[in-house]
Design a protein around this motif. Structure first.
Motif: not given
Length: 243
Positions: A113-127
């Protein structure tokens, strides 16, 4: 050393409501605990940018006026929370969250919503996620116990003090204590490697959701219970159909 005796990142949020797709974070806390080191606590009061309903205020005690006067901008708060959790995950520290599906999905939607890189994307995906959810574990290992499964009820069952329920910092610490208590009681839990435990919870959470949905169906309630865990995938955008 078992995972429960190492460093843990306990996480909790309080929100404007109970829908992770639309409701907003009002308070959040991350407590880094265990591993024989001092606890490090981080807390945020957030201006959600919308009115906080009276029902939500009755739960966590934060009014719209207080959030607007004292709260951080939501984008800045969500960035700080997400960055801290991502750093812990990249270091192999699991996130401990009671009913993680709600907390982590809400954080994900706030980030988008606020244009912040989501947690999932910061750690290389759901894995790259590494989550321990005492809510899922308690239901798995004591599935036939009657009564509520709220954090307060679970803490009472395991004789864990929770003096400030719905204070994000207190709830985060309580979640970590429940996870620790479960691991000390259950050899099969504490001896499971974290990655394997995360994968098991994915399956258990789906099974628990399906079981609850079947129960509702038997009661004449046609409710669908979300099976994805710990982060519900973002809904696909609606596609307009040609007339």
């Amino acid at each position: 050393m078992s995972w429960h005796s190492r460093r843990l990142a306990a996480f909790d949020i309080e929100t404007t409501g109970v829908d992770p797709e639309s409701d907003r974070i009002v308070t959040a806390a991350v407590a880094l605990v265990g591993d024989g080191r001092p606890t490090e606590s981080f807390a945020w009061l957030v201006d959600p940018g919308v009115e906080i309903p009276a029902g939500a205020t009755a739960v966590h005690g934060i009014t719209t006026a207080q959030a607007r006067a004292e709260g951080r901008h939501p984008a800045a708060a969500v960035e700080a929370i997400t960055a801290l959790l991502a750093a812990q995950l990249r270091a192999g520290v699991p996130v401990i969250a009671f009913n993680a599906r709600f907390d982590l999905t809400t954080l994900d939607r706030e980030a988008r919503r606020h244009g912040v890189t989501p947690l999932v994307d910061r750690v290389g995906g759901a894995q790259g996620l590494l989550v321990v959810d005492p809510f899922v574990l308690d239901k798995q290992y004591d599935r036939y116990r009657r009564g509520k499964r709220t954090l307060g009820a679970v803490c009472e069952h395991y004789a864990i003090p929770l003096l400030d329920a719905h204070d994000a910092d207190a709830d985060a610490l309580a979640a970590a204590r429940v996870a620790y208590r479960l691991a000390t009681r259950l050899p099969e839990l504490r001896e499971t490697e974290l990655r394997a435990l995360h994968a098991q919870q994915v399956g258990w959470a789906a099974e628990q959701a399906a079981s609850l949905e079947e129960y509702f169906r038997e009661q004449g309630r046609a409710e669908r219970i979300e099976r994805a865990w710990p982060v519900v995938p973002e809904p696909l955008p609606a596609v307009a159909l040609a007339a």
